[in-house]
Design a protein around this motif. Structure first.
Motif, mmCIF file in Angstrom:
data_model
loop_
_atom_site.group_PDB
_atom_site.id
_atom_site.type_symbol
_atom_site.label_atom_id
_atom_site.label_comp_id
_atom_site.label_asym_id
_atom_site.label_seq_id
_atom_site.Cartn_x
_atom_site.Cartn_y
_atom_site.Cartn_z
ATOM 1 N N PRO A 18 2.128 11.586 0.683
ATOM 2 C CA PRO A 18 2.061 13.066 0.628
ATOM 3 C C PRO A 18 0.638 13.605 0.815
ATOM 4 O O PRO A 18 0.444 14.619 1.486
ATOM 5 C CB PRO A 18 2.605 13.385 -0.766
ATOM 6 C CG PRO A 18 3.510 12.238 -1.080
ATOM 7 C CD PRO A 18 2.837 11.039 -0.479
ATOM 8 N N LEU A 19 -0.346 12.910 0.228
ATOM 9 C CA LEU A 19 -1.734 13.328 0.381
ATOM 10 C C LEU A 19 -2.158 13.281 1.846
ATOM 11 O O LEU A 19 -2.741 14.239 2.371
ATOM 12 C CB LEU A 19 -2.638 12.412 -0.450
ATOM 13 C CG LEU A 19 -4.145 12.460 -0.156
ATOM 14 C CD1 LEU A 19 -4.704 13.852 -0.422
ATOM 15 C CD2 LEU A 19 -4.880 11.420 -0.958
ATOM 16 N N HIS A 20 -1.832 12.197 2.529
ATOM 17 C CA HIS A 20 -2.252 12.048 3.924
ATOM 18 C C HIS A 20 -1.514 13.032 4.846
ATOM 19 O O HIS A 20 -2.078 13.470 5.854
ATOM 20 C CB HIS A 20 -2.040 10.605 4.371
ATOM 21 C CG HIS A 20 -2.981 9.635 3.713
ATOM 22 N ND1 HIS A 20 -4.258 9.421 4.167
ATOM 23 C CD2 HIS A 20 -2.836 8.864 2.613
ATOM 24 C CE1 HIS A 20 -4.854 8.531 3.389
ATOM 25 N NE2 HIS A 20 -4.018 8.177 2.437
ATOM 26 N N LEU A 21 -0.296 13.376 4.481
ATOM 27 C CA LEU A 21 0.422 14.394 5.254
ATOM 28 C C LEU A 21 -0.236 15.759 5.111
ATOM 29 O O LEU A 21 -0.360 16.513 6.080
ATOM 30 C CB LEU A 21 1.892 14.458 4.810
ATOM 31 C CG LEU A 21 2.780 13.278 5.231
ATOM 32 C CD1 LEU A 21 4.156 13.408 4.607
ATOM 33 C CD2 LEU A 21 2.889 13.199 6.753
ATOM 34 N N LEU A 22 -0.674 16.071 3.891
ATOM 35 C CA LEU A 22 -1.390 17.333 3.667
ATOM 36 C C LEU A 22 -2.691 17.373 4.460
ATOM 37 O O LEU A 22 -3.084 18.423 4.989
ATOM 38 C CB LEU A 22 -1.680 17.512 2.174
ATOM 39 C CG LEU A 22 -0.490 17.861 1.281
ATOM 40 C CD1 LEU A 22 -0.895 17.830 -0.186
ATOM 41 C CD2 LEU A 22 0.080 19.232 1.645
ATOM 42 N N VAL A 23 -3.357 16.220 4.562
ATOM 43 C CA VAL A 23 -4.587 16.139 5.359
ATOM 44 C C VAL A 23 -4.286 16.417 6.822
ATOM 45 O O VAL A 23 -4.973 17.204 7.486
ATOM 46 C CB VAL A 23 -5.247 14.750 5.192
ATOM 47 C CG1 VAL A 23 -6.419 14.600 6.172
ATOM 48 C CG2 VAL A 23 -5.733 14.554 3.767
#
Length: 244
Positions: A18-23
């Protein structure tokens, strides 16, 4: 070892997807810029307790670079919340520089708590481009836990030398990579692609001592310190001073 690192990096990426998708969507950076000052406000209080003696030892040398008036023109590079202010001697005239404008309210609180200092200005800029500051305008530059997160440590040190007067000094405290070939370094390599998003650009494996050694200061003093937190992947630190 390289294959293992890549495998574990992929595993960490999947666990933090989820963090990398937000990035990728461009949503993470604004969020990070908002929460990071609050996180640093908490962490710096705790870290100052751990390294208070060494910080006082390092910054007690600032007095030697005072002008005839007794004042010291001091640039805090990547000033954050102003966690170093309590360690500066009286007579320092502080210019604060940070690319994140959301730190300013924390800086104002720190200045209120440290009446022995004079607050000059808060400059919103990166360390690689300090064009708002004149050549040779600073007696002292302080850089603590900053070179890990800039885009180019080499350019930052070039700018530091530009704004320092002849004989001026850079005081630094930076975390660096664990020893080569160690398991600790392997885990830094595994976590770094994710950690740099959590830590607002923080790189775990930088060999900052090499940047300082190649920056052609006239004098360089440096010593290593153990990691302040055993439970974080942040490695050992280097502290010292570099004279222009």
């Amino acid at each position: 070892m390289d294959a293992l690192v890549r495998f574990l990096q992929l595993l960490v990426l999947l666990l933090t997807l989820p963090l990398h998708l937000l990035v990728l969507l461009g949503c993470w950076q604004p969020l990070c810029k908002t929460y990071f000052p609050y996180l640093m406000a908490v962490l710096t209080i705790k870290s100052n307790r751990k390294i208070e003696v060494k910080k006082r030892e390092l910054f007690s040398q600032i007095r030697k670079f005072a002008r005839a008036s007794g004042n010291v023109a001091l640039l805090e590079l990547g000033c954050g919340t102003g966690a170093n202010f309590a360690f500066y001697p009286p007579g320092c005239r502080i210019t604060c520089l940070d690319p994140n404008p959301r730190f300013e309210k924390f800086l104002r609180k720190s200045m209120t708590e440290n009446k022995h200092l004079k607050y000059e200005q808060f400059v919103v800029a990166s360390g690689e481009d300090m064009r708002q500051l004149a050549d040779g305008s600073m007696d002292v530059v302080v850089c603590t836990l900053v070179l890990c997160s800039v885009e180019s440590p080499k350019k930052v040190l070039q700018e530091v030398q530009r704004v320092l007067r002849p004989g001026g000094v850079l005081f630094f405290w930076e975390h660096v990579a664990e020893p080569r070939g160690s398991w600790a370094l392997m885990w830094q390599q595994v976590l770094e692609p994710t950690w740099k998003h959590i830590g607002d650009g923080c790189h775990l494996t930088r060999k900052t001592w090499k940047d300082l050694e190649s920056a052609q200061f006239s004098e360089l003093e440096m010593e290593r310190q153990p990691p302040p937190y055993k439970w974080l992947p942040v490695g050992p630190c280097i502290m010292g001073k570099a004279v222009k």
